[in-house]
Write a protein that holds these residues in place. Structure first.
Motif, PDB file in Angstrom:
ATOM      1  N   SER A  45      -5.184   2.090   3.800  1.00 22.19           N
ATOM      2  CA  SER A  45      -5.485   0.819   4.477  1.00 22.19           C
ATOM      3  C   SER A  45      -4.459  -0.256   4.111  1.00 22.19           C
ATOM      4  O   SER A  45      -4.300  -1.237   4.822  1.00 22.19           O
ATOM      5  CB  SER A  45      -6.886   0.339   4.104  1.00 22.19           C
ATOM      6  OG  SER A  45      -7.007   0.180   2.706  1.00 22.19           O
ATOM      7  N   LYS A  46      -3.728  -0.034   2.996  1.00 24.74           N
ATOM      8  CA  LYS A  46      -2.709  -0.990   2.540  1.00 24.74           C
ATOM      9  C   LYS A  46      -1.326  -0.423   2.817  1.00 24.74           C
ATOM     10  O   LYS A  46      -1.029   0.733   2.486  1.00 24.74           O
ATOM     11  CB  LYS A  46      -2.879  -1.283   1.054  1.00 24.74           C
ATOM     12  CG  LYS A  46      -4.192  -1.965   0.715  1.00 24.74           C
ATOM     13  CD  LYS A  46      -4.312  -2.218  -0.770  1.00 24.74           C
ATOM     14  CE  LYS A  46      -5.633  -2.900  -1.120  1.00 24.74           C
ATOM     15  NZ  LYS A  46      -5.768  -3.127  -2.585  1.00 24.74           N
ATOM     16  N   LEU A  47      -0.454  -1.263   3.389  1.00 16.80           N
ATOM     17  CA  LEU A  47       0.864  -0.790   3.800  1.00 16.80           C
ATOM     18  C   LEU A  47       1.759  -0.411   2.628  1.00 16.80           C
ATOM     19  O   LEU A  47       2.519   0.554   2.707  1.00 16.80           O
ATOM     20  CB  LEU A  47       1.559  -1.865   4.658  1.00 16.80           C
ATOM     21  CG  LEU A  47       0.901  -2.185   6.007  1.00 16.80           C
ATOM     22  CD1 LEU A  47       1.780  -3.127   6.811  1.00 16.80           C
ATOM     23  CD2 LEU A  47       0.639  -0.920   6.807  1.00 16.80           C
ATOM     24  N   ASP A  48       1.682  -1.156   1.515  1.00 20.01           N
ATOM     25  CA  ASP A  48       2.538  -0.835   0.368  1.00 20.01           C
ATOM     26  C   ASP A  48       2.184   0.536  -0.212  1.00 20.01           C
ATOM     27  O   ASP A  48       3.062   1.310  -0.608  1.00 20.01           O
ATOM     28  CB  ASP A  48       2.456  -1.919  -0.699  1.00 20.01           C
ATOM     29  CG  ASP A  48       1.040  -2.188  -1.169  1.00 20.01           C
ATOM     30  OD1 ASP A  48       0.089  -1.768  -0.470  1.00 20.01           O
ATOM     31  OD2 ASP A  48       0.876  -2.817  -2.237  1.00 20.01           O
ATOM     32  N   GLU A  49       0.867   0.850  -0.244  1.00 16.51           N
ATOM     33  CA  GLU A  49       0.434   2.160  -0.725  1.00 16.51           C
ATOM     34  C   GLU A  49       0.881   3.267   0.230  1.00 16.51           C
ATOM     35  O   GLU A  49       1.272   4.359  -0.193  1.00 16.51           O
ATOM     36  CB  GLU A  49      -1.084   2.190  -0.895  1.00 16.51           C
ATOM     37  CG  GLU A  49      -1.599   1.305  -2.031  1.00 16.51           C
ATOM     38  CD  GLU A  49      -3.122   1.310  -2.124  1.00 16.51           C
ATOM     39  OE1 GLU A  49      -3.753   1.973  -1.268  1.00 16.51           O
ATOM     40  OE2 GLU A  49      -3.659   0.658  -3.041  1.00 16.51           O
ATOM     41  N   ALA A  50       0.817   2.969   1.524  1.00 20.70           N
ATOM     42  CA  ALA A  50       1.230   3.951   2.535  1.00 20.70           C
ATOM     43  C   ALA A  50       2.723   4.258   2.417  1.00 20.70           C
ATOM     44  O   ALA A  50       3.137   5.420   2.451  1.00 20.70           O
ATOM     45  CB  ALA A  50       0.907   3.426   3.931  1.00 20.70           C
TER      46      ALA A  50
END
Length: 430
Positions: A34-39
């Motif tokens: 759900s979080k772009l940095d994690e993706a």
């Protein structure tokens, strides 16, 4: 079977979970972000085959797709955009940014499954070897990396077909492909759904399987390969256990028949930091299989320590050459190279001379054409298993190479020959 990895990047939790369940029915592993940095971190580290991006993310959909394309230039995943919007501009922007497909959020589950399956099939079809239908080097290495991260109790098997490149040169492309197809079918028969197999190179396969099945698979593969080997060779080659390899040089070389060498190492329990360490270990284990004439396998076991006796250097060369001038020249040349030599120019009491000197390499002359003393001595040495078996260079003016090599000579060297060429062969055989 290799399981592709699918990333779902979306802030819509219920829809993401629904898609994840559908994806897992297609023999794929799915992760939700759900979080772009994690993706982005996950994409860099896991290199997923498919990335599904929703327009619910905290970025413009087309802009984020462009970022992914730049980030994944070296492994090129399939990117699928999902949106509530059915506006033509939104679709075109996403596709022009680098998306491979554009789906509406309201798409039916069956159609979503069919479209995703089509992308997976196309991706894998572009990543398989056309001869064996096993995945290629990049994909199987990716599978190995993922197993390292899960730290599960798995084993890696590196299967080497030694001699297959010479086989290809001698027997041709069609026969070579038949060997790979047959071996591929045998390997495939040992695998289950949770296993993965792929080509590491044109003569090596890499398998990932359960640690409990690894040795059984290796034992079966070596047994099966040795039992089907006869069908790939002419009657002469199989009976004599070698192929004749001719090159631009005048000497004829004996090439051993193909064999399987299998190295096995356990992956789990934090033994390795990266896949390169595993592969280095597997290749080092393979080296231990080289002396074996038949197919064999070796397993990485706990190391045992103890005293070992000193290994004597192999440097003894015996020369049987009836031409006294050539005999002297060979003796001096080999001594200058640091070899311990023993020379004789006739076959009187030859076996006793041989057993007292026990050479590592024997240079043997044909003898008189009608007596064939050299051929008789070659036959006696090879049949007598109670004496040390040397590497034998057979030097002759008689054109009888098939008979000489089938009797047990390692190198057929017709006269006249270049002394440096003979010394080079001694070095190689030592």
């Amino acid at each position: 079977m290799y399981s592709p990895e699918v990333f779902i990047i979306s802030k819509r939790k219920e829809l993401s979970i629904k898609h994840k369940k559908i994806i897992e029915t297609l023999n794929c592993n799915a992760k939700i972000f759900s979080k772009l940095d994690e993706a982005i971190f996950g994409i860099k580290n896991d290199e997923p085959e498919i990335i599904i991006v929703s327009d619910t993310i905290d970025d413009i959909l087309s802009d984020f797709i462009k970022k992914i394309r730049v980030l994944t230039y070296n492994f090129r995943p399939v990117i699928i955009a999902i949106s509530k919007s059915d506006a033509m501009d939104d679709k075109l922007n996403a596709l022009e940014a680098g998306a491979d497909d554009f789906l509406d959020e309201s798409i039916q589950s069956k159609e979503f499954s069919a479209r995703l399956n089509a992308h997976i099939r196309r991706y894998l079809e572009n990543s398989v070897n056309s001869i064996t239908n096993f995945i290629n080097n990049k994909v199987i290495i990716k599978a190995l990396k993922r197993e390292l991260k899960t730290n599960s109790s798995k084993a890696a098997l590196l299967i080497n077909i030694s001699g297959i490149n010479f086989y290809k040169e001698i027997y041709g492309e069609i026969a070579y492909e038949k060997v790979l197809q047959t071996l591929g079918a045998i390997i495939n028969s040992t695998l289950q759904k949770e296993d993965a197999a792929g080509h590491y190179s044109n003569k090596e396969f890499l398998l990932i399987t359960s640690i409990f099945k690894a040795e059984k698979i290796a034992k079966f593969l070596t047994f099966a390969f040795d039992n089907i080997l006869e069908r790939f060779y002419t009657e002469f080659d199989y009976k004599n256990n070698f192929m004749l390899y001719s090159s631009e040089s005048i000497e004829e070389k004996k090439i051993p028949l193909m064999k399987l060498s299998i190295a096995i190492a356990e992956i789990g329990e934090n033994k390795f930091e990266n896949e390169k360490q595993i592969l280095n270990l597997l290749f080092n284990i393979l080296k231990l299989c080289r002396p074996s004439k038949n197919s064999c396998y070796m397993i990485d076991r706990p190391k045992l320590y103890g005293e070992v006796s000193d290994i004597k250097t192999k440097n003894k060369v015996m020369i049987m050459e009836s031409d006294c001038a050539l005999n002297c020249l060979l003796d001096v040349s080999l001594k200058m190279q640091g070899y311990e030599t023993f020379s004789c120019n006739n076959y009187d009491d030859f076996i006793n001379k041989y057993t007292s000197f026990t050479p590592d390499v024997l240079i043997l002359d044909y003898g008189e054409a009608y007596k064939k003393q050299g051929l008789c001595m070659l036959d006696k040495i090879r049949k007598n298993k109670d004496i040390k078996q040397p590497k034998i260079i057979f030097s002759t003016t008689i054109l009888d190479k098939k008979n000489i090599l089938s009797k047990g000579a390692d190198i057929y060297l017709p006269k006249p020959y270049d002394i440096t060429s003979l010394i080079d062969w001694v070095k190689k055989l030592i």
